[in-house]
Each structure stands twice: as structure tokens, then as C-alpha cells.
Write a protein that holds these residues in place. Structure first.
Motif, PDB file in Angstrom:
ATOM      1  N   SER A 151       0.877  -1.167   0.000  1.00 24.68           N
ATOM      2  CA  SER A 151       0.000   0.000   0.000  1.00 24.68           C
ATOM      3  C   SER A 151       0.910   1.211   0.000  1.00 24.68           C
ATOM      4  CB  SER A 151      -0.902   0.011   1.233  1.00 24.68           C
ATOM      5  OG  SER A 151      -0.124   0.042   2.399  1.00 24.68           O
ATOM      6  N   SER A 209      -6.593   2.076   1.460  1.00 23.69           N
ATOM      7  CA  SER A 209      -6.666   0.668   1.088  1.00 23.69           C
ATOM      8  C   SER A 209      -7.688  -0.042   1.947  1.00 23.69           C
ATOM      9  CB  SER A 209      -5.298   0.003   1.241  1.00 23.69           C
ATOM     10  OG  SER A 209      -4.866   0.099   2.576  1.00 23.69           O
ATOM     11  N   THR A 234      -1.691  -5.310  -9.166  1.00 19.45           N
ATOM     12  CA  THR A 234      -1.980  -3.898  -8.938  1.00 19.45           C
ATOM     13  C   THR A 234      -1.025  -3.067  -9.794  1.00 19.45           C
ATOM     14  OG1 THR A 234      -2.660  -4.284  -6.656  1.00 19.45           O
ATOM     15  CG2 THR A 234      -2.024  -2.047  -7.220  1.00 19.45           C
ATOM     16  N   HIS A 241       0.338   0.680 -10.820  1.00 23.22           N
ATOM     17  CA  HIS A 241       0.399   2.029 -10.267  1.00 23.22           C
ATOM     18  C   HIS A 241       1.422   2.862 -11.018  1.00 23.22           C
ATOM     19  CE1 HIS A 241       1.976   5.171  -7.585  1.00 23.22           C
ATOM     20  NE2 HIS A 241       0.728   5.271  -7.193  1.00 23.22           N
ATOM     21  N   SER A 275       0.506 -12.160  -5.476  1.00 17.91           N
ATOM     22  CA  SER A 275       0.571 -10.708  -5.295  1.00 17.91           C
ATOM     23  C   SER A 275       1.610 -10.116  -6.230  1.00 17.91           C
ATOM     24  CB  SER A 275       0.952 -10.380  -3.844  1.00 17.91           C
ATOM     25  OG  SER A 275       1.363  -9.030  -3.749  1.00 17.91           O
ATOM     26  N   THR A 327       2.756  -6.414  -7.960  1.00 24.70           N
ATOM     27  CA  THR A 327       2.593  -4.968  -8.017  1.00 24.70           C
ATOM     28  C   THR A 327       3.479  -4.431  -9.127  1.00 24.70           C
ATOM     29  OG1 THR A 327       2.193  -4.885  -5.640  1.00 24.70           O
ATOM     30  CG2 THR A 327       2.772  -2.817  -6.723  1.00 24.70           C
ATOM     31  N   GLN A 364      -4.034   4.203 -11.153  1.00 28.44           N
ATOM     32  CA  GLN A 364      -3.977   2.896 -10.526  1.00 28.44           C
ATOM     33  C   GLN A 364      -5.072   2.001 -11.055  1.00 28.44           C
ATOM     34  OE1 GLN A 364      -2.241   2.617  -6.603  1.00 28.44           O
ATOM     35  NE2 GLN A 364      -4.195   1.818  -5.945  1.00 28.44           N
ATOM     36  N   ILE A 411      -6.427  -2.308 -10.748  1.00 30.13           N
ATOM     37  CA  ILE A 411      -6.229  -3.655 -10.212  1.00 30.13           C
ATOM     38  C   ILE A 411      -6.891  -4.645 -11.143  1.00 30.13           C
ATOM     39  CG2 ILE A 411      -6.739  -5.235  -8.303  1.00 30.13           C
ATOM     40  CD1 ILE A 411      -6.376  -3.002  -6.394  1.00 30.13           C
ATOM     41  N   PRO A 440     -10.050  -2.671  -4.369  1.00 25.82           N
ATOM     42  CA  PRO A 440      -8.840  -2.179  -5.023  1.00 25.82           C
ATOM     43  C   PRO A 440      -8.273  -0.968  -4.279  1.00 25.82           C
ATOM     44  CG  PRO A 440     -10.656  -2.389  -6.588  1.00 25.82           C
ATOM     45  CD  PRO A 440     -11.225  -2.579  -5.217  1.00 25.82           C
TER      46      PRO A 440
END
Ligand SMILES: [Cu+2]
Ligand SMILES: [Fe+2]
Ligand SMILES: [Fe+2]
Lengths: 123, 320
Positions: free
Chosen positions: B41, B306, B263, B265, B243, B245, B256, B258, B310
Motif C-alpha cells: 500500500s 486501502s 496492482t 500504479h 501478489s 505490483t 492505478q 487492479i 482495489p
């Protein structure tokens, strides 16, 4: 500072002369809407991430000068790599003289969605 | 302090439109990432500064900074060096020291030695390990990237890609700004994708993965070249991980998204903002009134709220 191919220095001088009130050393900085009026020369502007005009037809022997009007640098690179400019910062230009007949697609290597075409026909 | 009523509404694609607009106000500092339970996050740097240092176990944190464009001196920022220095000052003031910093490219504006030197001198003051990937502005030397590789490419492969592990997280730095094709987007190339596949091969699917590259790996705006032509191929190799990112720069604004376990960003620039796609004729620098610049720089911040949904980024000014 304008970056030119050796063969096109005469064109750059022409521009300098044609820019009244500007010292020759800095004339390149002011550059060249006037260029399109010159014989055997064509100007392509780079504004808003776009080559304008995007698609042009010229006769063999014509010198094309690209000038970057954006606050972001661009390049002019032939898809077949037959010509490639150095990076052009704001107000910088690049010239290339088209001697061979054919269709030359080009793009900006930083922003490849920027594309243009030079069609060279017999004079 | 949380402002849940400020939570952005997500469109069907999971992108906060309101966030887009607020992002136009531009924060321009950095994003602090904190990894807990494998899902990073992020906190706007300014907000992180204001936050109390956690009393429990210190989380593993790292920082993302992007698009310094050292050498840029045009509207709306006549001095990109000063704003980078300001960002660095904020990093130094963080209550929880990040473990390292990831710079997602466009370190320099024109790849000039002096620009790289200036950037290095400022970034050295962070006093943390730095990891870089190049932006297209970092490969403009005559050697088309030789200068970047000589400075930042130690231990990397190809045009500068590499991976490393930290606290159980696998980090992968990719290069998608080399050998771009006419009419196209960012590009990783077959060699790099093959390397990525090998690099990930031995990892258990429970390993949290952080991938960073300059141009977004997902298509943000094809008409502006904001995407990576073979990004989906790279993401295909990441599918099995729980996971993932993906951190990018290049577009000088926060976005951003998801998608499944991934994720995406993008970070702000420390130099100048760029417009939201569809709001301007080109992606050129977004010009803000001269009097607004310092105020916007100094006061705009990022909050990431968060929850179980998402992640969403909200940008709000500190004052006014
Ligand atoms: Cu360009
Ligand atoms: Fe950038
Ligand atoms: Fe970029």
C-alpha cells in the motif's frame, strides 16, 4: 542550435539571411516558418507531438527541415534507418536532403506513435 | 486522519476518475510503499511525513521516485533540479526510513552528463540504496544508452534489466524504452521476456512480486503511446503469483488499476505534470500558472485508502 547534415548547410545559411533582425549565430533558434517558401526546401513542424504536415510529396533533391516547437524533445528517425536526427530539444531543427526516389516513413524514437511520411518523386 | 468520504469512485475499469482530476494538481514528490501481507500500500510522501512512526514491528518499506527530468527548465517548472532536491528533503524527513529507493526512469531530461551528475549528486543525499530503470529521456546520448548503462547498469543485463530479493519480496526492474517501433508503444523485446520467464521460474507462487519499469506495462492511452506493446506477454509470466505490483512512471501522474492479483500504479514526476489522456491535444507538460507552482508542489499530496477492494489513490492539497 540547429543540427544539419553537411549537405544542407547552404539551407541553414539561407534561413539565417532570411531572418531579419536576428544575428546569424542565433537565427537557427528562431527558425523557420519561412523555410517552406524557399526553393527546394520544405519545412515540417513538430508541435503537440505531431509532425505537420504529416504526409508530404517532394521532388528529388528537396531538403526537408524538421523543427521542434514542443517543450519536450523529439527525434526524426526513418523507419528504414536511412536518416536519423540527434535529439531535438525545443526550437532545434534537423535537415535531410532526399536524393533517392521513394516513400520514406519516419517516426520519433522517443514517442513512436509520432509518425510521418515523405514521398520523393522525380523532379 | 482518514477521509473516507473522499474515497474516489472507481469506474468499471477500476480507475478513479476523480483521482485523475485531482492528480492534475500534481504532488511531485514520491510514493512510500509499505509491504504488509504481500500487498503493498502506498502513502503520499507528505502524508507519510505527517504520520506517526508505527509502534509495532517496523514494516518493510521502500520508496518510488520517478521522472526527475533533471535539466528540464520550461513551463511549468523552470528548475526541475530544485523540485528533485525538495523531494529528497522530504524523503530525509520520513519518520520511518525506507530500505531503498526505486527510480522509475527519466532521471535526466536529455541524457547529458551534467544532468546525470546533478541528479546523482542530489539523489546521493537520500543516503539509501537506489535502484534505477531507464526512461526514454535517459537514452539520448550518442551511444543510445551507453551513458546510462555505464552509470546505472552495473550487474544488469541487456539494456539494463535485473532482479533482486528483499525481505521475501522479489523485485524485477524491466526496460521498455529501447528499440521502439514506429507507430507503437513501449517495448520489452523477446530477449527480455525470455529472461523474465527464466528469472521467475524457480519462485514459489506465494512470493510477492514487484515489477518496475518506466512506461506503463498496461495500456493507459494508446493514442499517446502510454503502454507497452508486449506488456501482456510479460504479465502472462506473472499470472500464477498471488501478489504482483507493477510500478511505472512516464505519464507524470498517478493512475492505478487492479486486475486480478495485479496492482498497477504510476507515480508522479518530480519535475512537471502531464495531462490526463483526452484532456489535452498532446501529452506535453501541463502548464500551471506560475504563481501556483510552488503552492502545488509543496502542498499536493497522495493518500492511498486501502481496504479489501482495489487500492485507490486520492490526491488533495495540504492547504487551501
Ligand atoms: Cu517525440
Ligand atoms: Fe518523464
Ligand atoms: Fe518517459
Amino acid at each position: 542550435m540547429i543540427k544539419v547534415c553537411p549537405a544542407t548547410i547552404a539551407v541553414a545559411i539561407l534561413v539565417a539571411v532570411g531572418a531579419p533582425g536576428v544575428a546569424p549565430a542565433s537565427a537557427a533558434d528562431a527558425l523557420p516558418t519561412a523555410l517552406s517558401a524557399g526553393i527546394g526546401t520544405v519545412a515540417v513542424r513538430i508541435d503537440n507531438f505531431t509532425f505537420t504536415p504529416t504526409d508530404i510529396t517532394v521532388t528529388a533533391g528537396t531538403t526537408v527541415t524538421w523543427t521542434n516547437g514542443d517543450d519536450i524533445p523529439h527525434t526524426v528517425v526513418a523507419s528504414d534507418r536511412s536518416f536519423r536526427s540527434p535529439v531535438l530539444d525545443t526550437d532545434e531543427g534537423f535537415s535531410f536532403t532526399f536524393t533517392a526516389i521513394g516513400t520514406f516513413e519516419y517516426f520519433c524514437s522517443l514517442h513512436p506513435h509520432m509518425v510521418g511520411i515523405i514521398r520523393v518523386v522525380a523532379s | 486522519m482518514r477521509h473516507h468520504d473522499d474515497d474516489p469512485k472507481l469506474d468499471a475499469d477500476g480507475i478513479a476518475r476523480r483521482g485523475f482530476l485531482e492528480c492534475m494538481a500534481w504532488a511531485g514528490t514520491g510514493v512510500l510503499w509499505s509491504i504488509g501481507g504481500g500487498l503493498p500500500s502506498s502513502l503520499g510522501l507528505t502524508r507519510a511525513l505527517a504520520a506517526e512512526a508505527p509502534t509495532g514491528a517496523a514494516p518493510f518499506t521502500f520508496l518510488q521516485i520517478s521522472d526527475s527530468h533533471v535539466g528540464f527548465d520550461k513551463p511549468a517548472n523552470p528548475d526541475a533540479t530544485a523540485t528533485l532536491r525538495e523531494a529528497v528533503g522530504r524523503i530525509a524527513g520520513l519518520p520511518v526510513k525506507p530500505s531503498f529507493v526505486i527510480h522509475t526512469g527519466d532521471i535526466s531530461h536529455l541524457s547529458k552528463d551534467k544532468e546525470f551528475d546533478d541528479a546523482d549528486q542530489i539523489l546521493r543525499e537520500v543516503g539509501l540504496p537506489m535502484f534505477f530503470v531507464p526512461g526514454e529521456h535517459d537514452l539520448l546520448d550518442e551511444g543510445r544508452g551507453k551513458s546510462y548503462l555505464a552509470r546505472y547498469g552495473k550487474g544488469s543485463r541487456g539494456a539494463g534489466w535485473y532482479s533482486f530479493d528483499q525481505n521475501g519480496v522479489h523485485f524485477v526492474g524491466l526496460v521498455n524504452v529501447v528499440d521502439l517501433k514506429a507507430g507503437g508503444l513501449g517495448n520489452l523485446g523477446a530477449d527480455q521476456i525470455a529472461w523474465l520467464e527464466r528469472d521467475l521460474a524457480g519462485l514459489p507462487s506465494s512470493t510477492p512480486i514487484v515489477v518496475f519499469a518506466h512506461i506503463p506495462l498496461w495500456t493507459v492511452a494508446a493514442e499517446w503511446g502510454w503502454g507497452t506493446a508486449d506488456g501482456a506477454q510479460a504479465l502472462g509470466h506473472l499470472k500464477r503469483f498471488g501478489s504482483v505490483t507493477v510500478l511505472n512512471g512516464h505519464i507524470h501522474q498517478v493512475m492505478q488499476k487492479i486486475e486480478g492479483n495485479v496492482t498497477f500504479h504510476t507515480a508522479r514526476s518530480t519535475a512537471f505534470p502531464q495531462p490526463v489522456p483526452g484532456t489535452a491535444p498532446s501529452p506535453g507538460p501541463l502548464k500551471v500558472p506560475a504563481g501556483e507552482l510552488r503552492k502545488l508542489l509543496g502542498i499536493a499530496t497522495v493518500d492511498v485508502v486501502s481496504g479489501d477492494g482495489p487500492l485507490a489513490i486520492v490526491d488533495r492539497p495540504l492547504a487551501g
